[in-house]
Design an enzyme around this catalytic site. Structure first.
Site: not given
Ligand code: G2I
Length: 672
Positions: A165, A273
């Protein structure tokens, strides 16, 4: 244990003949690979060469409902929080691997792969890191963190989320603000990947992010430019993780385009995810199909098992309800994983480029994956001498069954190592193979005759054939390769036994290797056209002292090279079994030592790590996972795997009654 006491040639129990197993014909559906549809997510994904994983929380491993779904359905795990910086290095230089070790050791013992999550992330970052103000300090702190964590898990991680991220939401396409970005600048991501590669060269290194699924988004484009730049400059990056935390609508319509555009840069892509608000069936189907339609989409991970396990539990986004029941979306995912003929991945092992074999090896072992399954007529003590081929989306394993009454053979098949323990054992003494002394099988497909061969020892070198490896009842009665023991063996065998027959062919000839438990490896030869007849010209292919060249030889062709690899089992100075290795440029050639000593073995307890516990000190009779299934026995030199027999070091007593089990070695020092 007396390591030298050989299996006697006592006849196996005749009881097996009385037990004609009821033929059960399950209704099956054939999937894209031609294999039957599987009934679990992991097994179905494995049929197309993919994995299906879940996030796992260490704190839930005591929950029986949770672990039974985990072990039944998934062949990959990602620690949900346990590898993050705030757990692994809460204060500077003080590392805590306890919770993540629990997950990793448990998974490794069951043959599940592990995704490492994550080495560098601005979130779940301890205050002592985010409050650093000096670039040099932060750089050494970051490198030390990556090196220490990656080193600790070296050889056990399939893919690392090296950086998580790092890109900003919104329209900038730029990196987000973080202590790493602010002190080290844009180069911190490259630095992190380079450090991770040095620490664990065998792991795939991924960049992982959310909101990068829609191709036209500025954030997606920013990550794409970075990966393109890394690939063009040789910065080590192997994969991109798409988190895929979706709303009820599921993936954006461009998701598959995004996956294939990234894959075209030369990286694998993974869904890392996955969860979808309210778990609509169509949204899950669309997501899985996008992956199935991209050859380099290697696997999917859902972010938790039951809705109650989810970080978004209020949105019920997962595949199992709070009680652990399968939801409608589960069925959609299972079906979509079956794919269509176009969605099969090439065998990832054989598609990797060949590298020369190293001259030193190190390995990580699973726990025991296959144990005897005695039934009312088979009181088996040990399962031994495995041979294995991967064919039609499944591993097919044949092995010796050992018991006080003697030896025979067993067959099992499964899509994935995580399923090996639950596979049905088919006892071949109930087939035309028959009761009596049959041991040490080797299986391969003889392409010129379109027939499977099972080679084994009966006192002579014997074989059975079968047009369909899936059908355990299809094997023919044993026939012998030789009319009697060749003279040269008779003259050299001393008090040994003639064991462990092994066939390998090149384009012109087939060669039959065997051992005598007396320091000699023999080789006979016939032509490809005459096989299985005509084995003559038996010679001593290699010799050494009795224990140094004992038995259980394997010979392989190293794919895309002119090398053959020979492995022979030896008995070490500690009385434990291990393997030595040699190479040659032809099957008839002379064998040059590769890793061939006790101190530099091919595989010995001393160069194997046992993350699931040291369940054996013997690395004994087994075979390599091959790249193909035919008589040329090709292996890919990249990330070798070896299925072997191991033994509880405290076991003792009658050799035939020892509790041998099968485990899997995976090479940890592969550089490709
Ligand atoms: O936020 C969802 C995911 C986004 N991508 C990276 C993932 O690592 C992230 O996972 C989540 C975990 O599922 C949560 O479980 O990351 C969260 C933290 O950012 C995790 O939440 C944390 C809570 O914030 C902590 O208060 C709690 O102690 O979970 C911890 C353990 O339950």
């Amino acid at each position: 244990m007396n390591p030298l006491k050989r299996p006697g040639r006592r006849r196996a129990s005749v009881l097996g003949l009385l037990a004609v197993a009821a033929m059960v014909t399950p209704t099956t559906v054939t999937g894209a690979s031609g294999a039957e549809r599987a009934t679990t997510l992991g097994a179905q994904a494995a049929q197309s060469g993919r994995y299906f994983g879940t996030a796992v929380a260490a704190g839930k491993l005591g929950d029986g409902t949770y672990t039974s779904i985990l072990d039944r359905e998934f062949n990959s795990v990602t620690p949900e929080n346990e590898m993050k910086w705030d757990t692994t290095e809460r204060s500077r230089g003080s590392f805590n691997f306890g919770p993540a070790d629990q997950i990793v050791n448990r998974a490794t013992a069951r043959g599940q792969r592990v995704r490492g999550h994550t080495l560098v992330w601005h979130s779940q970052l301890p205050g002592w890191v985010s409050s650093l103000t000096d670039a040099n300090t932060l750089r050494s702190v970051m490198n030390n963190h990556i090196t220490t964590v990656a080193n600790h898990y070296k050889g056990k991680i399939h893919s690392w989320d090296v950086v998580n991220e790092a890109f900003a939401d919104g329209g900038s396409g730029a990196h987000r603000s973080s202590v790493f970005q602010n002190l080290l600048g844009d180069g911190f991501i490259e630095q992190a990947f380079r450090t991770a590669r040095t620490a664990d060269p065998a792991a795939k290194l991924c960049y992982n992010d959310y909101n990068i699924e829609n191709w036209s988004d500025a954030k997606t484009q920013g990550v794409y430019r970075m990966v393109r730049d890394f690939k063009s400059r040789g910065v080590p990056i192997d994969c991109v993780g798409f988190q895929a935390h979706f709303g009820t609508g599921g993936p954006p319509s461009s998701f598959q385009t995004t996956l294939s555009n990234f894959a075209a840069l030369g990286v694998d892509v993974q869904i890392t995810e996955l969860d979808i608000a309210q778990a609509p069936q169509a949204a899950y189907t669309g997501t899985v199909r996008a992956c199935m339609n991209v050859a380099r989409c290697t696997g999917i991970t859902v972010w938790g098992i039951r809705d109650s396990d989810s970080w978004r539990s209020g949105e019920n986004p997962l595949l199992f309800d709070r009680s652990g029941n399968k939801k409608a979306a589960y069925q959609s995912v299972l079906t979509a994983l079956g794919g269509t003929a176009a969605t099969q991945r090439a065998d990832t092992r054989s598609s990797r480029s060949a590298a020369a074999l190293p001259s030193r090896f190190s390995w990580s072992s699973s726990g025991p994956l296959i144990s005897p399954k005695p039934d009312s007529t088979h009181n088996i003590a040990g399962i031994k001498d495995p041979t294995v081929v991967r064919y039609n989306g499944k591993y097919h394993v044949f092995a010796s069954t050992a018991s006080a009454s003697g030896y025979n053979l067993v067959y099992l098949s499964f899509s994935d190592w995580s399923q090996a323990g639950s596979a049905t054992h088919h006892y071949l003494d109930r087939t035309a193979v028959g009761a009596g002394y049959r041991a040490a099988p080797q299986v391969f497909y003889y392409a010129p005759q379109r027939l499977w061969y099972l080679v084994y020892q009966t006192g002579n070198a014997s074989y059975s054939t079968n047009p369909d490896i899936d059908n355990p009842n299809g094997w023919s009665a044993p026939r012998n390769f030789y009319s009697s023991m060749p003279d040269i063996i008779r003259q050299n065998i001393g008090n040994g036994y003639w064991v462990d027959m092994w066939v390998i062919c090149d384009s012109a000839n087939c060669h039959l290797f065997s051992s005598d438990d007396n320091g000699h490896l023999y080789r006979s030869q016939t032509s490809v056209g005459q096989f299985p007849g005509g084995f003559t010209n038996t010679v001593i292919a290699a010799q050494d002292s009795k224990y140094a060249l004992f038995e259980a030889s394997n010979v392989y062709r190293v794919q895309d090279t002119n090398q053959y690899l020979l492995l022979v089992e030896a008995i070490g100075s500690d009385g434990r079994r291990y393997f030595r290795s040699w190479t040659a440029s032809s099957l008839a050639g002379s064998w040059t030592p590769l890793a061939a000593s006790e101190s530099n073995p091919f595989a010995r307890a001393s160069n194997v790590s046992f993350p699931a516990g040291s369940w054996t000190r013997d690395i004994s009779h087994g075979e390599m996972i091959r790249a193909g299934h035919d008589q040329t026995l090709s292996i890919n030199s990249c990330r070798l795997q070896y299925l072997y027999q191991g033994l509880n070091p405290h076991a003792s007593g009658d050799y035939n009654s020892l509790p041998w089990r099968l485990g899997l070695l995976t090479q940890t020092n592969s550089t490709c």
